[in-house]
Design a protein around this motif. Structure first.
Motif, PDB file in Angstrom:
ATOM      1  N   PRO A  89      31.680  31.756  45.096  1.00  0.00           N
ATOM      2  CA  PRO A  89      33.125  31.491  45.242  1.00  0.00           C
ATOM      3  C   PRO A  89      33.962  32.006  44.081  1.00  0.00           C
ATOM      4  O   PRO A  89      35.082  32.482  44.282  1.00  0.00           O
ATOM      5  N   ASP A  90      33.445  31.920  42.847  1.00  0.00           N
ATOM      6  CA  ASP A  90      34.202  32.442  41.706  1.00  0.00           C
ATOM      7  C   ASP A  90      34.331  33.958  41.785  1.00  0.00           C
ATOM      8  O   ASP A  90      35.372  34.531  41.455  1.00  0.00           O
ATOM      9  N   ASP A  91      33.270  34.608  42.258  1.00  0.00           N
ATOM     10  CA  ASP A  91      33.290  36.065  42.366  1.00  0.00           C
ATOM     11  C   ASP A  91      34.214  36.517  43.491  1.00  0.00           C
ATOM     12  O   ASP A  91      34.852  37.578  43.390  1.00  0.00           O
ATOM     13  N   SER A  92      34.296  35.748  44.563  1.00  0.00           N
ATOM     14  CA  SER A  92      35.179  36.107  45.678  1.00  0.00           C
ATOM     15  C   SER A  92      36.621  36.225  45.212  1.00  0.00           C
ATOM     16  O   SER A  92      37.346  37.153  45.602  1.00  0.00           O
ATOM     17  N   GLN A  94      37.711  36.878  42.132  1.00  0.00           N
ATOM     18  CA  GLN A  94      37.853  38.071  41.302  1.00  0.00           C
ATOM     19  C   GLN A  94      37.829  39.342  42.140  1.00  0.00           C
ATOM     20  O   GLN A  94      38.599  40.275  41.894  1.00  0.00           O
ATOM     21  N   LEU A  95      36.942  39.377  43.137  1.00  0.00           N
ATOM     22  CA  LEU A  95      36.829  40.561  43.993  1.00  0.00           C
ATOM     23  C   LEU A  95      38.131  40.840  44.730  1.00  0.00           C
ATOM     24  O   LEU A  95      38.584  41.994  44.795  1.00  0.00           O
ATOM     25  N   GLU A  96      38.731  39.798  45.292  1.00  0.00           N
ATOM     26  CA  GLU A  96      39.966  40.012  46.035  1.00  0.00           C
ATOM     27  C   GLU A  96      41.055  40.535  45.110  1.00  0.00           C
ATOM     28  O   GLU A  96      41.814  41.436  45.480  1.00  0.00           O
ATOM     29  N   ARG A  97      41.147  39.978  43.914  1.00  0.00           N
ATOM     30  CA  ARG A  97      42.164  40.447  42.969  1.00  0.00           C
ATOM     31  C   ARG A  97      41.922  41.906  42.591  1.00  0.00           C
ATOM     32  O   ARG A  97      42.858  42.718  42.521  1.00  0.00           O
ATOM     33  N   LEU A  98      40.647  42.265  42.369  1.00  0.00           N
ATOM     34  CA  LEU A  98      40.318  43.650  42.037  1.00  0.00           C
ATOM     35  C   LEU A  98      40.659  44.592  43.179  1.00  0.00           C
ATOM     36  O   LEU A  98      41.222  45.674  42.972  1.00  0.00           O
ATOM     37  N   GLN A  99      40.324  44.189  44.407  1.00  0.00           N
ATOM     38  CA  GLN A  99      40.579  45.049  45.554  1.00  0.00           C
ATOM     39  C   GLN A  99      42.065  45.264  45.773  1.00  0.00           C
ATOM     40  O   GLN A  99      42.499  46.356  46.143  1.00  0.00           O
ATOM     41  N   VAL A 100      42.855  44.231  45.531  1.00  0.00           N
ATOM     42  CA  VAL A 100      44.308  44.379  45.656  1.00  0.00           C
ATOM     43  C   VAL A 100      44.838  45.311  44.572  1.00  0.00           C
ATOM     44  O   VAL A 100      45.657  46.205  44.846  1.00  0.00           O
ATOM     45  N   SER A 122      29.846  44.892  41.027  1.00  0.00           N
ATOM     46  CA  SER A 122      28.655  44.096  40.751  1.00  0.00           C
ATOM     47  C   SER A 122      29.063  42.630  40.765  1.00  0.00           C
ATOM     48  O   SER A 122      29.945  42.218  40.017  1.00  0.00           O
ATOM     49  N   PHE A 123      28.428  41.835  41.664  1.00  0.00           N
ATOM     50  CA  PHE A 123      28.784  40.428  41.803  1.00  0.00           C
ATOM     51  C   PHE A 123      27.604  39.663  42.390  1.00  0.00           C
ATOM     52  O   PHE A 123      26.527  40.235  42.605  1.00  0.00           O
ATOM     53  N   ASP A 167      29.322  35.513  34.828  1.00  0.00           N
ATOM     54  CA  ASP A 167      30.235  35.011  35.838  1.00  0.00           C
ATOM     55  C   ASP A 167      31.401  35.977  36.049  1.00  0.00           C
ATOM     56  O   ASP A 167      32.415  35.626  36.632  1.00  0.00           O
ATOM     57  N   GLN A 168      31.219  37.226  35.581  1.00  0.00           N
ATOM     58  CA  GLN A 168      32.258  38.237  35.723  1.00  0.00           C
ATOM     59  C   GLN A 168      31.875  39.276  36.773  1.00  0.00           C
ATOM     60  O   GLN A 168      30.728  39.732  36.811  1.00  0.00           O
TER      61      GLN A 168
END
Length: 255
Positions: A89-92, A94-100, A122-123, A167-168
């Motif tokens: 859930p923490d990676d999700s 971050q991933l969405e923010r990165l993709q945006v 990498s997640f 956790d990054q």
């Protein structure tokens, strides 16, 4: 907690794809090729249809390698965000923010350069033993529409050889035309500022006290406690006390 005002789906919609510029016979040929490739490869392959704003394909290797549900993989088009449901859930977030952020970068480029990039993430995801393992996921344009817009996105996910504790989410962007690479940095979220009273109430919520008990301890009315509770929920961007405690811990407001 909502991590961004813009969603991935809204970024995809910026393509303004038209059915008149898309030929699904091409996708049927691609799908046959992907089935053959997945039979000899151990990587987990998936395809996103940007026009339909949904997943179009996932290989059976998600079942064998990561323990995903075989029926949901076979019917992925109807399963919404099933793949994401197994992300940490923490990676999700971050991933969405990165993709945006990467979407904003892509749309800042001339249209003829927008499809030249491969995003490498990498997640962590759940495996068949219900343990989080780190994976490498590579995503790039598979097919363009007739007018050169990204239509199908191809992804390949593999278990990372380096299972380091972190956790990054890591991200590298590779230009497939010239080999140049860069790693995007997410903008720091605005600091959360609670009043001293709101922080006191959050700390008491963490200890399990109810509004009536908090009111008695602080010598204020229940009505005042509830106003402070609503204010701190709003500032933390959460819906309930459990989420408030988690947000407080994540932001360093709580020990």
């Amino acid at each position: 907690m909502k991590s961004t005002d813009t969603t991935r789906e809204e970024m995809w919609a910026k393509q303004h794809l038209s059915a008149t510029h898309i030929d699904y016979a091409i996708w049927e040929r691609d799908k046959q090729m992907l089935h053959r490739m997945s039979a000899i490869s151990r990587s987990c392959t998936f395809v996103v249809d940007v026009y339909k704003l949904r997943y179009a394909f996932a290989s059976t290797n998600f079942v064998d390698l990561l323990g995903y549900d075989s029926h949901k993989i076979a019917t992925l088009e109807r399963q919404g965000d099933y793949l994401e449901s197994r992300f940490h859930p923490d990676d999700s977030t971050q991933l969405e923010r990165l993709q945006v952020e990467l979407g904003k970068f892509i749309y800042s480029l001339p249209i003829e350069e927008r499809n030249d990039y491969c995003n490498i993430y990498s997640f962590r995801v759940l495996n068949a033993r219900k343990q989080y393992v780190r994976v490498i996921s590579r995503q790039q344009v598979l097919e363009q529409s007739r007018n050169g817009k990204a239509w199908l996105i191809l992804g390949n996910m593999e278990i990372a050889p380096n299972q380091k504790e972190s956790d990054q989410v890591e991200c590298t962007v590779l230009n497939l035309k010239n080999g140049e690479m860069f790693s995007p940095v997410l903008p720091s979220p605005a600091p959360i500022s609670l009043t001293q009273r709101e922080l006191e109430i959050l700390q008491l919520i963490q200890k399990g006290l109810l509004s009536k008990e908090i009111a008695h301890k602080l010598c204020i009315s229940i009505h005042t406690v509830n106003i402070h509770r609503q204010n701190l929920l709003h500032k933390l961007g959460v819906q309930n006390s459990i989420e408030a405690i988690n947000a407080g811990l994540a932001s360093g407001l709580l020990d």
